[in-house]
Design a protein around this motif. Structure first.
Motif, PDB file in Angstrom:
ATOM      1  N   MET A   1       0.846  -1.176   0.000  1.00 56.31           N
ATOM      2  CA  MET A   1       0.000   0.000   0.000  1.00 56.31           C
ATOM      3  C   MET A   1       0.887   1.233   0.000  1.00 56.31           C
ATOM      4  SD  MET A   1      -3.365   0.816   2.232  1.00 56.31           S
ATOM      5  CE  MET A   1      -4.163  -0.469   1.310  1.00 56.31           C
ATOM      6  N   SER A   2       0.488   2.244  -0.722  1.00 54.18           N
ATOM      7  CA  SER A   2       1.288   3.459  -0.857  1.00 54.18           C
ATOM      8  C   SER A   2       1.280   4.270   0.434  1.00 54.18           C
ATOM      9  CB  SER A   2       0.740   4.312  -2.006  1.00 54.18           C
ATOM     10  OG  SER A   2      -0.545   4.775  -1.689  1.00 54.18           O
ATOM     11  N   GLU A   3       2.355   5.043   0.579  1.00 56.11           N
ATOM     12  CA  GLU A   3       2.443   5.953   1.725  1.00 56.11           C
ATOM     13  C   GLU A   3       1.360   7.017   1.595  1.00 56.11           C
ATOM     14  OE1 GLU A   3       4.593   6.006   4.470  1.00 56.11           O
ATOM     15  OE2 GLU A   3       4.948   3.975   3.750  1.00 56.11           O
ATOM     16  N   PRO A   4       0.816   7.457   2.716  1.00 60.14           N
ATOM     17  CA  PRO A   4      -0.173   8.532   2.624  1.00 60.14           C
ATOM     18  C   PRO A   4       0.500   9.842   2.226  1.00 60.14           C
ATOM     19  CG  PRO A   4       0.332   8.062   4.908  1.00 60.14           C
ATOM     20  CD  PRO A   4       1.049   7.026   4.089  1.00 60.14           C
ATOM     21  N   ARG A   5      -0.226  10.670   1.532  1.00 62.68           N
ATOM     22  CA  ARG A   5       0.231  12.022   1.211  1.00 62.68           C
ATOM     23  C   ARG A   5      -0.180  12.903   2.379  1.00 62.68           C
ATOM     24  NH1 ARG A   5      -2.724  16.365  -1.813  1.00 62.68           N
ATOM     25  NH2 ARG A   5      -1.165  17.968  -2.154  1.00 62.68           N
ATOM     26  N   ILE A   6       0.780  13.581   2.993  1.00 64.08           N
ATOM     27  CA  ILE A   6       0.486  14.445   4.135  1.00 64.08           C
ATOM     28  C   ILE A   6       0.740  15.880   3.720  1.00 64.08           C
ATOM     29  CG2 ILE A   6       1.102  15.039   6.506  1.00 64.08           C
ATOM     30  CD1 ILE A   6       1.754  12.077   6.899  1.00 64.08           C
ATOM     31  N   ARG A   7      -0.237  16.730   4.034  1.00 61.19           N
ATOM     32  CA  ARG A   7      -0.141  18.146   3.666  1.00 61.19           C
ATOM     33  C   ARG A   7      -0.909  18.970   4.683  1.00 61.19           C
ATOM     34  NH1 ARG A   7      -4.936  19.932   1.746  1.00 61.19           N
ATOM     35  NH2 ARG A   7      -6.415  18.380   0.979  1.00 61.19           N
ATOM     36  N   ALA A   8      -0.649  20.264   4.658  1.00 59.51           N
ATOM     37  CA  ALA A   8      -1.409  21.183   5.504  1.00 59.51           C
ATOM     38  C   ALA A   8      -2.793  21.374   4.883  1.00 59.51           C
ATOM     39  CB  ALA A   8      -0.692  22.523   5.615  1.00 59.51           C
ATOM     40  N   ALA A   9      -3.796  21.376   5.729  1.00 54.77           N
ATOM     41  CA  ALA A   9      -5.167  21.614   5.264  1.00 54.77           C
ATOM     42  C   ALA A   9      -5.353  23.096   4.984  1.00 54.77           C
ATOM     43  CB  ALA A   9      -6.175  21.152   6.308  1.00 54.77           C
ATOM     44  N   GLY A  10      -6.168  23.386   3.998  1.00 54.11           N
ATOM     45  CA  GLY A  10      -6.522  24.764   3.694  1.00 54.11           C
ATOM     46  C   GLY A  10      -7.986  25.002   4.010  1.00 54.11           C
ATOM     47  N   PRO A  11      -8.422  26.229   3.866  1.00 54.78           N
ATOM     48  CA  PRO A  11      -9.827  26.556   4.153  1.00 54.78           C
ATOM     49  C   PRO A  11     -10.814  25.680   3.380  1.00 54.78           C
ATOM     50  CG  PRO A  11      -8.558  28.562   3.841  1.00 54.78           C
ATOM     51  CD  PRO A  11      -7.651  27.415   3.478  1.00 54.78           C
ATOM     52  N   GLU A  12     -10.432  25.275   2.173  1.00 58.60           N
ATOM     53  CA  GLU A  12     -11.320  24.443   1.362  1.00 58.60           C
ATOM     54  C   GLU A  12     -11.499  23.030   1.918  1.00 58.60           C
ATOM     55  OE1 GLU A  12      -7.154  23.720   0.011  1.00 58.60           O
ATOM     56  OE2 GLU A  12      -8.283  25.501   0.564  1.00 58.60           O
ATOM     57  N   ASP A  13     -10.660  22.624   2.857  1.00 60.76           N
ATOM     58  CA  ASP A  13     -10.720  21.285   3.437  1.00 60.76           C
ATOM     59  C   ASP A  13     -11.545  21.207   4.724  1.00 60.76           C
ATOM     60  OD1 ASP A  13      -8.797  19.959   1.628  1.00 60.76           O
ATOM     61  OD2 ASP A  13      -7.316  21.283   2.576  1.00 60.76           O
ATOM     62  N   LEU A  14     -11.906  22.323   5.289  1.00 60.20           N
ATOM     63  CA  LEU A  14     -12.429  22.332   6.651  1.00 60.20           C
ATOM     64  C   LEU A  14     -13.752  21.598   6.825  1.00 60.20           C
ATOM     65  CD1 LEU A  14     -11.300  25.830   7.883  1.00 60.20           C
ATOM     66  CD2 LEU A  14     -10.049  23.664   7.786  1.00 60.20           C
ATOM     67  N   ASP A  15     -14.663  21.722   5.887  1.00 58.99           N
ATOM     68  CA  ASP A  15     -15.927  20.988   6.021  1.00 58.99           C
ATOM     69  C   ASP A  15     -15.678  19.479   6.007  1.00 58.99           C
ATOM     70  OD1 ASP A  15     -17.529  23.279   6.257  1.00 58.99           O
ATOM     71  OD2 ASP A  15     -17.763  23.442   4.078  1.00 58.99           O
ATOM     72  N   ALA A  16     -14.791  19.033   5.110  1.00 65.25           N
ATOM     73  CA  ALA A  16     -14.464  17.607   5.044  1.00 65.25           C
ATOM     74  C   ALA A  16     -13.792  17.142   6.330  1.00 65.25           C
ATOM     75  CB  ALA A  16     -13.573  17.328   3.832  1.00 65.25           C
ATOM     76  N   VAL A  17     -12.917  17.959   6.892  1.00 68.12           N
ATOM     77  CA  VAL A  17     -12.240  17.594   8.146  1.00 68.12           C
ATOM     78  C   VAL A  17     -13.254  17.479   9.287  1.00 68.12           C
ATOM     79  CG1 VAL A  17     -10.640  18.439   9.915  1.00 68.12           C
ATOM     80  CG2 VAL A  17      -9.968  18.484   7.504  1.00 68.12           C
ATOM     81  N   LEU A  18     -14.145  18.440   9.403  1.00 68.71           N
ATOM     82  CA  LEU A  18     -15.154  18.386  10.473  1.00 68.71           C
ATOM     83  C   LEU A  18     -16.036  17.146  10.333  1.00 68.71           C
ATOM     84  CD1 LEU A  18     -15.984  22.170  10.596  1.00 68.71           C
ATOM     85  CD2 LEU A  18     -15.042  20.822  12.494  1.00 68.71           C
ATOM     86  N   ALA A  19     -16.434  16.801   9.106  1.00 70.50           N
ATOM     87  CA  ALA A  19     -17.226  15.593   8.884  1.00 70.50           C
ATOM     88  C   ALA A  19     -16.397  14.351   9.203  1.00 70.50           C
ATOM     89  CB  ALA A  19     -17.724  15.550   7.436  1.00 70.50           C
ATOM     90  N   PHE A  20     -15.122  14.375   8.849  1.00 68.47           N
ATOM     91  CA  PHE A  20     -14.217  13.254   9.118  1.00 68.47           C
ATOM     92  C   PHE A  20     -14.101  12.991  10.616  1.00 68.47           C
ATOM     93  CE2 PHE A  20      -9.893  11.826  10.095  1.00 68.47           C
ATOM     94  CZ  PHE A  20      -9.841  10.647   9.369  1.00 68.47           C
ATOM     95  N   TRP A  21     -13.961  14.053  11.408  1.00 65.54           N
ATOM     96  CA  TRP A  21     -13.816  13.881  12.852  1.00 65.54           C
ATOM     97  C   TRP A  21     -15.031  13.204  13.468  1.00 65.54           C
ATOM     98  CZ3 TRP A  21     -11.532  19.380  14.013  1.00 65.54           C
ATOM     99  CH2 TRP A  21     -10.165  19.374  13.685  1.00 65.54           C
ATOM    100  N   LYS A  22     -16.201  13.414  12.908  1.00 65.52           N
ATOM    101  CA  LYS A  22     -17.404  12.749  13.437  1.00 65.52           C
ATOM    102  C   LYS A  22     -17.335  11.241  13.252  1.00 65.52           C
ATOM    103  CE  LYS A  22     -20.404  16.731  13.025  1.00 65.52           C
ATOM    104  NZ  LYS A  22     -21.535  17.355  12.358  1.00 65.52           N
ATOM    105  N   VAL A  23     -16.587  10.787  12.258  1.00 64.76           N
ATOM    106  CA  VAL A  23     -16.437   9.365  11.978  1.00 64.76           C
ATOM    107  C   VAL A  23     -15.206   8.783  12.666  1.00 64.76           C
ATOM    108  CG1 VAL A  23     -15.995   7.687  10.126  1.00 64.76           C
ATOM    109  CG2 VAL A  23     -17.592   9.572   9.748  1.00 64.76           C
ATOM    110  N   ALA A  24     -14.114   9.537  12.672  1.00 64.51           N
ATOM    111  CA  ALA A  24     -12.821   8.978  13.050  1.00 64.51           C
ATOM    112  C   ALA A  24     -12.279   9.412  14.405  1.00 64.51           C
ATOM    113  CB  ALA A  24     -11.790   9.323  11.971  1.00 64.51           C
ATOM    114  N   ALA A  25     -12.745  10.531  14.945  1.00 62.80           N
ATOM    115  CA  ALA A  25     -12.178  11.047  16.192  1.00 62.80           C
ATOM    116  C   ALA A  25     -12.999  10.590  17.382  1.00 62.80           C
ATOM    117  CB  ALA A  25     -12.114  12.569  16.154  1.00 62.80           C
ATOM    118  N   GLU A  26     -12.347  10.403  18.475  1.00 67.31           N
ATOM    119  CA  GLU A  26     -12.980  10.002  19.731  1.00 67.31           C
ATOM    120  C   GLU A  26     -13.287  11.262  20.537  1.00 67.31           C
ATOM    121  OE1 GLU A  26     -14.490   7.034  21.962  1.00 67.31           O
ATOM    122  OE2 GLU A  26     -13.352   6.615  20.157  1.00 67.31           O
ATOM    123  N   GLY A  27     -14.494  11.400  20.994  1.00 68.81           N
ATOM    124  CA  GLY A  27     -14.848  12.564  21.803  1.00 68.81           C
ATOM    125  C   GLY A  27     -15.064  13.800  20.955  1.00 68.81           C
ATOM    126  N   THR A  28     -15.490  14.858  21.617  1.00 64.61           N
ATOM    127  CA  THR A  28     -15.723  16.130  20.936  1.00 64.61           C
ATOM    128  C   THR A  28     -15.045  17.249  21.716  1.00 64.61           C
ATOM    129  OG1 THR A  28     -17.783  16.495  22.142  1.00 64.61           O
ATOM    130  CG2 THR A  28     -17.959  15.411  19.989  1.00 64.61           C
TER     131      THR A  28
END
Length: 141
Positions: free
Chosen positions: A1-28
């Motif tokens: 499996m390929s290495e993940p691409r890691i980068r700084a998030a920009g403003p355009e990523d924030l909605d996806a990140v917030l939705a991601f945390w609801k699935v992947a993050a523990e606690g709020t």
């Protein structure tokens, strides 16, 4: 499996990140909203790191540095992508960022009840400091 691409998030990523945390993050957090994350990224555009595989968001970590301490928050890996080195790659990227900025020690906030996370942090070389207790005071509602 390929290495993940890691980068700084920009403003355009924030909605996806917030939705991601609801699935992947523990606690709020009181800051888990668009306004809070937007303010953090505006203040420090390189603090929120995202990992992608095949264009899909698979992990995050916030690597905040205030000039004194290196703080790690929201290390989260999508449940379908865990145990594949994504968390380790995110922590390596965060630690490299801290060293470039002159940081000397990283600290992470980990929920006591989140045993899976505690195992991951230990595997990455972190350990709890039992002599400290976190004191908090919410500043809003």
């Amino acid at each position: 499996m390929s290495e993940p691409r890691i980068r700084a998030a920009g403003p355009e990523d924030l909605d996806a990140v917030l939705a991601f945390w609801k699935v992947a993050a523990e606690g709020t957090s009181i800051s888990d909203d668009r306004e809070g994350v937007e303010r953090m990224v505006a203040r420090d555009p390189e603090a929120l790191l995202v990992a992608e595989r095949g264009g899909a968001l698979v992990g995050t970590v916030i690597a905040g540095f205030d000039g004194w301490r290196c703080h790690l928050y929201r290390l989260a890996v999508h449940p379908d992508h865990r145990r594949r080195g994504i968390g380790a790659a995110l922590l390596t990227a965060a630690e490299e960022r801290f060293v470039r900025l002159g940081g000397r020690r990283g600290d992470a906030m980990v929920l006591r009840r989140n045993e899976r996370a505690e195992h991951a942090w230990r595997a990455a070389g972190y350990a709890p400091e039992e002599q400290w207790r976190r004191w908090v005071k919410p500043l809003i509602g």
